[in-house]
Design an enzyme around this catalytic site. Structure first.
Site: not given
Length: 121
Positions: A33, A56, A98
């Site tokens: 994922h 990006n 995380a």
């Protein structure tokens, strides 16, 4: 979907992932994922956890850039689940906690976490 990527040796890619026009070095693990788009380079011995998103474009001034911006991840980097990595350079030996959002270059090895990500150790 994996499309038009340069992938090194002895990597593990756990599908489903969305990777296109990126570069992955050797001995790197990409968990499921995750989204790794064009102009992203991930060097050797890295770990990309579940659901990591690379972008990006910073949409500076609210507009899409004419050219996609590069993202460079150094050697021996670990990026925690559900982190978002904007177009930046991350040096070798960095761990991203995380859920972090990396908005600026990381130039010193260490542990970074938060939104925006800051050095915690």
């Amino acid at each position: 979907m994996i499309r038009d990527c340069k992938i090194g040796k002895e990597n593990t890619i756990v599908e489903p992932v969305n990777m296109y026009e990126c570069v992955i070095g050797d001995n790197t693990r990409i968990q499921s994922h995750s989204f790794i788009c064009e102009n992203v380079t991930i060097m050797d011995k890295c770990f990309i956890a579940h659901g990591v998103m690379f972008t990006n474009d910073k949409f500076k001034d609210g507009n899409l850039s004419k050219d996609f911006l590069p993202t460079n991840i150094g050697n021996n980097c670990n990026i925690g689940s559900n982190s978002t990595i904007l177009p930046v350079t991350i040096c070798d030996n960095v761990t991203i906690g995380a859920g972090s959002v990396v908005t600026k270059d990381i130039e010193e090895p260490g542990i970074y976490a938060g939104n925006p990500a800051r050095r915690i150790k």
